[in-house]
Scaffold this motif. Structure first.
Motif, PDB file in Angstrom:
ATOM      1  N   THR A 178     -71.315  -8.356   5.707  1.00  0.00           N
ATOM      2  CA  THR A 178     -70.032  -8.912   4.930  1.00  0.00           C
ATOM      3  C   THR A 178     -68.594  -9.668   5.025  1.00  0.00           C
ATOM      4  OG1 THR A 178     -69.837  -9.177   7.596  1.00  0.00           O
ATOM      5  CG2 THR A 178     -70.175  -7.254   7.407  1.00  0.00           C
ATOM      6  N   ASP A 179     -69.973 -11.361   4.590  1.00  0.00           N
ATOM      7  CA  ASP A 179     -69.291 -12.330   4.318  1.00  0.00           C
ATOM      8  C   ASP A 179     -70.728 -13.073   3.053  1.00  0.00           C
ATOM      9  OD1 ASP A 179     -67.651 -14.698   4.021  1.00  0.00           O
ATOM     10  OD2 ASP A 179     -67.621 -14.519   5.960  1.00  0.00           O
ATOM     11  N   GLU A 180     -70.652 -14.388   3.294  1.00  0.00           N
ATOM     12  CA  GLU A 180     -71.355 -15.188   2.286  1.00  0.00           C
ATOM     13  C   GLU A 180     -72.395 -14.636   3.033  1.00  0.00           C
ATOM     14  OE1 GLU A 180     -71.661 -20.011   0.078  1.00  0.00           O
ATOM     15  OE2 GLU A 180     -70.790 -19.587   2.119  1.00  0.00           O
ATOM     16  N   PRO A 181     -73.363 -14.736   2.262  1.00  0.00           N
ATOM     17  CA  PRO A 181     -74.799 -14.630   3.150  1.00  0.00           C
ATOM     18  C   PRO A 181     -75.017 -16.280   2.973  1.00  0.00           C
ATOM     19  CG  PRO A 181     -75.492 -13.826   0.901  1.00  0.00           C
ATOM     20  CD  PRO A 181     -73.555 -14.473   0.924  1.00  0.00           C
ATOM     21  N   PHE A 182     -76.642 -16.460   4.406  1.00  0.00           N
ATOM     22  CA  PHE A 182     -77.459 -17.438   4.133  1.00  0.00           C
ATOM     23  C   PHE A 182     -78.644 -16.582   4.532  1.00  0.00           C
ATOM     24  CE2 PHE A 182     -73.061 -18.720   5.516  1.00  0.00           C
ATOM     25  CZ  PHE A 182     -73.678 -19.876   5.009  1.00  0.00           C
ATOM     26  N   ARG A 238     -79.668 -21.577   5.471  1.00  0.00           N
ATOM     27  CA  ARG A 238     -79.273 -22.109   3.741  1.00  0.00           C
ATOM     28  C   ARG A 238     -78.497 -21.047   2.707  1.00  0.00           C
ATOM     29  NH1 ARG A 238     -82.272 -27.152   3.657  1.00  0.00           N
ATOM     30  NH2 ARG A 238     -83.660 -27.575   5.280  1.00  0.00           N
ATOM     31  N   ARG A 239     -77.202 -21.854   2.005  1.00  0.00           N
ATOM     32  CA  ARG A 239     -76.428 -20.986   1.442  1.00  0.00           C
ATOM     33  C   ARG A 239     -77.685 -19.857   0.623  1.00  0.00           C
ATOM     34  NH1 ARG A 239     -72.888 -24.466   0.940  1.00  0.00           N
ATOM     35  NH2 ARG A 239     -71.354 -23.181   2.455  1.00  0.00           N
ATOM     36  N   TRP A 240     -77.159 -18.324   0.851  1.00  0.00           N
ATOM     37  CA  TRP A 240     -77.446 -18.012  -0.779  1.00  0.00           C
ATOM     38  C   TRP A 240     -76.484 -17.199  -1.729  1.00  0.00           C
ATOM     39  CZ3 TRP A 240     -79.248 -12.356   0.807  1.00  0.00           C
ATOM     40  CH2 TRP A 240     -79.344 -11.364  -0.859  1.00  0.00           C
ATOM     41  N   ARG A 241     -76.671 -17.750  -2.900  1.00  0.00           N
ATOM     42  CA  ARG A 241     -75.996 -17.445  -4.143  1.00  0.00           C
ATOM     43  C   ARG A 241     -76.620 -17.153  -5.200  1.00  0.00           C
ATOM     44  NH1 ARG A 241     -71.073 -20.926  -3.330  1.00  0.00           N
ATOM     45  NH2 ARG A 241     -71.609 -22.311  -2.312  1.00  0.00           N
ATOM     46  N   GLY A 242     -75.454 -16.020  -6.261  1.00  0.00           N
ATOM     47  CA  GLY A 242     -75.768 -15.878  -7.461  1.00  0.00           C
ATOM     48  C   GLY A 242     -76.464 -16.800  -8.254  1.00  0.00           C
ATOM     49  N   ALA A 243     -77.715 -15.726  -9.042  1.00  0.00           N
ATOM     50  CA  ALA A 243     -78.125 -16.320  -9.791  1.00  0.00           C
ATOM     51  C   ALA A 243     -77.168 -17.311 -10.674  1.00  0.00           C
ATOM     52  CB  ALA A 243     -78.587 -15.222 -11.382  1.00  0.00           C
ATOM     53  N   ASP A 244     -75.721 -17.202 -11.138  1.00  0.00           N
ATOM     54  CA  ASP A 244     -74.878 -18.108 -11.542  1.00  0.00           C
ATOM     55  C   ASP A 244     -74.428 -18.953 -10.631  1.00  0.00           C
ATOM     56  OD1 ASP A 244     -73.535 -16.886 -10.071  1.00  0.00           O
ATOM     57  OD2 ASP A 244     -71.999 -15.605 -11.778  1.00  0.00           O
ATOM     58  N   GLY A 245     -75.026 -19.072  -9.995  1.00  0.00           N
ATOM     59  CA  GLY A 245     -74.525 -20.032  -8.722  1.00  0.00           C
ATOM     60  C   GLY A 245     -73.181 -20.492  -8.015  1.00  0.00           C
ATOM     61  N   LEU A 246     -72.608 -18.673  -7.984  1.00  0.00           N
ATOM     62  CA  LEU A 246     -71.077 -18.099  -7.436  1.00  0.00           C
ATOM     63  C   LEU A 246     -71.801 -18.004  -6.030  1.00  0.00           C
ATOM     64  CD1 LEU A 246     -69.779 -17.295 -10.454  1.00  0.00           C
ATOM     65  CD2 LEU A 246     -68.874 -19.342  -9.513  1.00  0.00           C
ATOM     66  N   GLY A 298     -79.941 -31.964  -9.855  1.00  0.00           N
ATOM     67  CA  GLY A 298     -79.003 -32.151  -9.436  1.00  0.00           C
ATOM     68  C   GLY A 298     -78.507 -30.724  -8.951  1.00  0.00           C
ATOM     69  N   LEU A 299     -78.862 -29.303  -9.140  1.00  0.00           N
ATOM     70  CA  LEU A 299     -78.438 -28.482  -8.304  1.00  0.00           C
ATOM     71  C   LEU A 299     -78.407 -28.863  -6.315  1.00  0.00           C
ATOM     72  CD1 LEU A 299     -80.729 -25.348 -10.475  1.00  0.00           C
ATOM     73  CD2 LEU A 299     -78.519 -26.071 -10.528  1.00  0.00           C
ATOM     74  N   PRO A 300     -77.574 -27.727  -6.182  1.00  0.00           N
ATOM     75  CA  PRO A 300     -77.223 -27.579  -4.579  1.00  0.00           C
ATOM     76  C   PRO A 300     -78.677 -27.058  -3.842  1.00  0.00           C
ATOM     77  CG  PRO A 300     -75.690 -26.698  -5.924  1.00  0.00           C
ATOM     78  CD  PRO A 300     -76.950 -26.906  -6.750  1.00  0.00           C
ATOM     79  N   LEU A 301     -78.356 -27.959  -2.611  1.00  0.00           N
ATOM     80  CA  LEU A 301     -79.930 -27.159  -1.721  1.00  0.00           C
ATOM     81  C   LEU A 301     -79.562 -25.684  -1.652  1.00  0.00           C
ATOM     82  CD1 LEU A 301     -80.670 -30.985  -0.112  1.00  0.00           C
ATOM     83  CD2 LEU A 301     -82.270 -29.992  -2.040  1.00  0.00           C
ATOM     84  N   GLU A 302     -80.184 -24.951  -2.658  1.00  0.00           N
ATOM     85  CA  GLU A 302     -79.341 -23.451  -1.478  1.00  0.00           C
ATOM     86  C   GLU A 302     -80.571 -22.561  -2.472  1.00  0.00           C
ATOM     87  OE1 GLU A 302     -76.044 -23.572  -3.196  1.00  0.00           O
ATOM     88  OE2 GLU A 302     -76.125 -22.884  -5.685  1.00  0.00           O
ATOM     89  N   TRP A 303     -80.494 -20.664  -1.690  1.00  0.00           N
ATOM     90  CA  TRP A 303     -80.878 -20.019  -2.628  1.00  0.00           C
ATOM     91  C   TRP A 303     -80.543 -19.158  -3.151  1.00  0.00           C
ATOM     92  CZ3 TRP A 303     -86.198 -19.521  -1.239  1.00  0.00           C
ATOM     93  CH2 TRP A 303     -86.654 -19.725  -0.606  1.00  0.00           C
ATOM     94  N   ARG A 304     -80.675 -19.146  -4.938  1.00  0.00           N
ATOM     95  CA  ARG A 304     -79.854 -18.034  -5.382  1.00  0.00           C
ATOM     96  C   ARG A 304     -80.918 -17.292  -5.906  1.00  0.00           C
ATOM     97  NH1 ARG A 304     -77.580 -21.986 -10.007  1.00  0.00           N
ATOM     98  NH2 ARG A 304     -76.016 -23.327  -8.666  1.00  0.00           N
ATOM     99  N   SER A 305     -79.575 -16.208  -6.045  1.00  0.00           N
ATOM    100  CA  SER A 305     -80.718 -14.632  -6.914  1.00  0.00           C
ATOM    101  C   SER A 305     -81.237 -14.621  -8.451  1.00  0.00           C
ATOM    102  CB  SER A 305     -79.987 -13.883  -6.755  1.00  0.00           C
ATOM    103  OG  SER A 305     -79.501 -13.427  -4.819  1.00  0.00           O
ATOM    104  N   VAL A 306     -82.214 -14.042  -8.495  1.00  0.00           N
ATOM    105  CA  VAL A 306     -83.628 -13.622  -9.974  1.00  0.00           C
ATOM    106  C   VAL A 306     -82.801 -12.773 -10.218  1.00  0.00           C
ATOM    107  CG1 VAL A 306     -85.104 -13.985 -10.711  1.00  0.00           C
ATOM    108  CG2 VAL A 306     -84.935 -16.231  -8.794  1.00  0.00           C
ATOM    109  N   GLY A 307     -82.771 -12.736 -10.935  1.00  0.00           N
ATOM    110  CA  GLY A 307     -81.793 -11.171 -11.898  1.00  0.00           C
ATOM    111  C   GLY A 307     -80.399 -10.273 -10.566  1.00  0.00           C
TER     112      GLY A 307
END
Length: 186
Positions: A88-92, A101-109, A132-141
């Motif tokens: 319902t909002d930004e996921p972690f 930890r922040r979970w973002r899309g594959a593009d970092g958004l 230099g990428l931030p400390l976060e989870w990123r979706s793969v595909g």
């Protein structure tokens, strides 16, 4: 302890996992129990990355308990899991107690509300400050699921002769069959 705790330098693995007796001069009696421990650790890694995990937690914090007992986040670490609810909002993500930890899309958004859906399989990787990428989870595909749009389904119908008319289509073309009435999950 598990595969994630093993080192890329073989000599450092002599005592990396207490279930695997890999020290020089180890007893021959330890060989088979160590092999079984390595098999179990490999299975746990396969479960972590192969979609055997299901998220838990509340609100927009998805808690994942890995089969391998992950204890440290490292760049490139990858897991796959089924979402137990929509966001319902930004996921972690809180993976094996390492903290949300922040979970973002594959593009970092940022992932907006509704982008995580219950029942879909997600694969994520820990960026860990890599290059230099931030400390976060990123979706793969993209998440895996059958198409959810009402009335749209993948077209696997027709005989080979009927489908031959499409053989000249450019490589990568996807054909869809559109029904007049919606079908599938509501």
């Amino acid at each position: 302890m598990g595969v994630h705790d093993w080192d890329l330098v073989p000599a450092r693995n002599a005592t990396a996992d207490p279930t695997i007796r890999a020290t020089d001069g180890a007893s021959q009696r330890d060989v088979f129990s160590s092999l079984r421990a390595m098999m179990a650790a490999t299975r746990a890694l396969a479960d972590d990355q192969g979609g055997a995990l299901v998220s838990e937690g509340t609100d927009n914090v998805y808690v994942i308990s890995t089969a391998s007992g992950l204890s440290e986040l490292r760049p490139g670490l990858m897991i796959s899991f089924w979402a137990d609810r929509d966001n319902t909002d930004e996921p972690f993500l809180n993976v094996s107690g390492t903290g949300p930890r922040r979970w973002r899309g594959a593009d970092g958004l940022s992932l907006p509300a509704g982008s995580v859906q219950r029942g879909l399989l997600y694969t994520v990787t820990w960026t860990g400050g890599l290059d230099g990428l931030p400390l976060e989870w990123r979706s793969v595909g993209a998440a895996s699921a059958a198409p959810r749009s009402a009335g749209v389904s993948f077209d696997h119908s027709g005989s080979p002769a009927e489908r031959a008319q499409y053989d000249a289509a450019p490589k990568g073309t996807t054909f869809l069959s559109v029904a007049d009435t919606p079908q599938g999950p509501s």
